[in-house]
Design a protein around this motif. Structure first.
Motif, PDB file in Angstrom:
ATOM      1  N   LYS A  73       0.786  -1.328  -0.131  1.00  7.56           N
ATOM      2  CA  LYS A  73       0.091  -0.075   0.211  1.00  7.56           C
ATOM      3  C   LYS A  73       0.844   1.140  -0.225  1.00  7.56           C
ATOM      4  CE  LYS A  73      -0.504   0.389   5.258  1.00  7.56           C
ATOM      5  NZ  LYS A  73      -1.691   0.366   6.152  1.00  7.56           N
ATOM      6  N   TYR A  74       2.006   1.142   0.556  1.00  8.27           N
ATOM      7  CA  TYR A  74       2.984   2.184   0.582  1.00  8.27           C
ATOM      8  C   TYR A  74       3.836   2.471  -0.964  1.00  8.27           C
ATOM      9  CZ  TYR A  74       2.067   2.508   5.526  1.00  8.27           C
ATOM     10  OH  TYR A  74       1.446   2.610   6.743  1.00  8.27           O
ATOM     11  N   THR A  79      -2.217   4.802  -0.292  1.00  7.73           N
ATOM     12  CA  THR A  79      -1.789   5.823   0.854  1.00  7.73           C
ATOM     13  C   THR A  79      -1.682   7.066   0.175  1.00  7.73           C
ATOM     14  OG1 THR A  79       0.337   4.845   0.701  1.00  7.73           O
ATOM     15  CG2 THR A  79      -1.261   3.883   2.301  1.00  7.73           C
ATOM     16  N   GLU A  83       3.201   9.750   2.708  1.00  9.36           N
ATOM     17  CA  GLU A  83       3.535   8.375   3.155  1.00  9.36           C
ATOM     18  C   GLU A  83       4.280   7.426   2.488  1.00  9.36           C
ATOM     19  OE1 GLU A  83      -0.118   7.033   6.029  1.00  9.36           O
ATOM     20  OE2 GLU A  83      -0.799   7.530   3.858  1.00  9.36           O
ATOM     21  N   LYS A  84       4.139   7.712   1.103  1.00 11.95           N
ATOM     22  CA  LYS A  84       5.026   6.924   0.062  1.00 11.95           C
ATOM     23  C   LYS A  84       6.410   7.306   0.379  1.00 11.95           C
ATOM     24  CE  LYS A  84       1.176   5.547  -2.789  1.00 11.95           C
ATOM     25  NZ  LYS A  84       0.521   5.587  -4.199  1.00 11.95           N
ATOM     26  N   LYS A  87       8.222   6.347   3.286  1.00  8.41           N
ATOM     27  CA  LYS A  87       8.753   5.059   3.069  1.00  8.41           C
ATOM     28  C   LYS A  87       9.861   4.987   2.388  1.00  8.41           C
ATOM     29  CE  LYS A  87       5.844   2.812   6.090  1.00  8.41           C
ATOM     30  NZ  LYS A  87       6.199   2.293   7.365  1.00  8.41           N
TER      31      LYS A  87
END
Length: 472
Positions: A73-74, A79, A83-84, A87
């Motif tokens: 999801k990242y 997301t 947030e990506k 990460k």
């Protein structure tokens, strides 16, 4: 303390430093193979944030994040972009010794002036800094290409493409020449489930009803003619290996008709068809004085779960161990005997095949053409420091490095052009060390000329680019 990626990054000798800074650094870039979306160049896309620009579609980064165990999801999920990015910032320190570590920090420096390391501590400040710069026109797609002195780029385009975006670019005042490349893999792959549907679409766009092999060749030729009119001078093929099995036109005609009727065809028939199509494509390229590119050797889409959820180019490909030599030699030789062998670049994905490809390139030459068949730049999994160095060693030992066409990005990212700088620094360092070890003469003028040929002049002279962008 010496800073990371300073002006003399990767340059270990004084000779290498002078060679890079005085002969290589400021040369324009001819990026003759990449996967940049032409619509984003034509529309001069402005990116909402650095995640959109840097992480979107970059399967190199996706693979690294997955290997670290980061949730999908990242990576490709729903997301937020922040947030990506966080990460990815978490991932970067763990890419140490992977080319992503060098590339990522070079890209932050060259485009955004950021010299600090990307990690969770610096993630937010770097994210915000980049996003502020992305609000300016210099950081839309055309500005990004201009900032790296990109003179020519050749995108990778399906034969069905109407090339309207290339036409829009050609009709604009944008200085970088953007040309299409003909990529007909889906015409070759008769064993794919969507083959018949694809030929139906080809019939529609070419206005030639495809009912047999002859009409298929007519449809292909019509698309090649259309691409040529729109500035195309290169083709490209992504194949596990070349196809050069014996066939007759009568056999291939029956095979195609059976496939169009949704009848089952055998493995040997598939190979005959692929061999026939590839041969005739090569003939068309030779007639049009195009350059044919053969990217050979990978295993694609190995993870069917991700393929189903994300689609192709998800970052689940690998180096293959196919037998390359016999079919490649037969294919090139058949075109050569026919008087139709075009300029050709052969790329391998398996480093074990370096010497094989380097010697294969030297088998076919033509009066007046410097390096007619080229051993292409280190590609995909090999476009890192060791891969580039080993490719150069094979090319030097088995052929003439001085005829090389240099580097390309093979990328979907508008931030990938420092890879040309990376290559240039590595090559200059190799020359510098050879001079230091007295394996080459301390002749800056001559070695400087050779370096400039590698990085720019050879490509400028090799490709039959149109004098104007599009000759409609």
């Amino acid at each position: 303390m010496k800073s990371f990626i300073d002006n003399n990054f990767l340059l270990e000798t004084e000779f290498a430093k002078e060679l890079y800074h005085d002969y290589a650094k400021d040369l324009p870039i001819i990026d003759y193979h990449n996967h940049l979306p032409p619509n984003e160049i034509a529309d001069n896309r402005a990116f909402e944030n650095i995640s959109k620009l840097w992480l979107e579609g970059d399967h190199y980064k996706w693979r690294a994040m997955r290997n670290l165990g980061i949730e999908e999801k990242y990576i490709t999920g729903q997301t937020s972009d922040k947030e990506k990015f966080d990460k990815w910032a978490f991932t970067v320190p763990y890419t140490i010794k992977n080319p992503l570590y060098h590339w990522s920090h070079m890209e932050l420096q060259r485009y955004f002036g950021i010299a600090e390391m990307l990690n969770p501590t610096t993630s937010s400040s770097i994210y915000n800094h980049c996003n502020e710069l992305l609000k300016t026109s210099d950081f839309a797609t055309q500005g990004l290409l201009k900032s790296r002195n990109v003179e020519v780029i050749c995108t990778t385009d399906d034969p069905l493409d109407n090339l309207s975006h290339h036409q829009k670019i050609a009709g604009s005042d944008f200085k970088t020449t953007v040309l299409p490349t003909f990529r007909p893999d889906r015409i070759i792959n008769i064993d794919k489930v969507d083959f018949v549907d694809y030929l139906n679409d080809l019939s529609t766009i070419s206005q030639i009803k495809i009912s047999d092999f002859e009409s298929l060749l007519q449809a292909i030729k019509s698309r090649i003619d259309y691409f040529h009119t729109n500035g195309c001078r290169l083709s490209d093929h992504g194949l596990p290996h070349a196809y050069a099995y014996d066939f007759t036109e009568k056999e291939v005609n029956v095979i195609l008709k059976n496939r169009l009727c949704e009848k089952t065809i055998t493995d040997s028939e598939i190979l005959k068809f692929k061999s026939a199509i590839l041969f005739h494509l090569g003939r068309f390229y030779g007639k049009n004085k195009w350059t044919m590119q053969l990217h050979l050797g990978p295993i694609r889409d190995t993870n069917t779960s991700l393929l189903k959820s994300i689609g192709i180019n998800a970052g689940v490909d690998s180096i293959g161990d196919f037998q390359q030599a016999i079919q490649l030699a037969r294919f090139l030789n058949k075109l050569n005997e026919n008087g139709s062998l075009p300029k050709t670049i052969i790329y391998n994905s398996n480093p074990a095949d370096n010497d094989l490809f380097a010697t294969m390139a030297g088998n076919f030459s033509e009066d007046g053409i410097k390096g007619k068949v080229q051993f292409g730049a280190a590609w995909w999994f090999l476009d890192q420091k060791d891969g580039i160095t080993n490719q150069i060693k094979s090319q030097s030992n088995m052929g003439l490095l001085s005829t090389s066409l240099g580097m390309l990005t093979d990328s979907r990212s508008f931030l990938s052009f420092p890879r040309h700088e990376y290559y240039r620094r590595i090559v200059c360092n190799i020359f510098g060390n050879d001079v230091k070890n007295s394996e080459l003469p301390n002749d800056m003028e001559w070695i400087g000329k050779i370096a400039q040929d590698l990085f720019y002049n050879n490509s400028k002279n090799y490709f039959n680019f149109p004098d104007n962008k599009v000759s409609n």
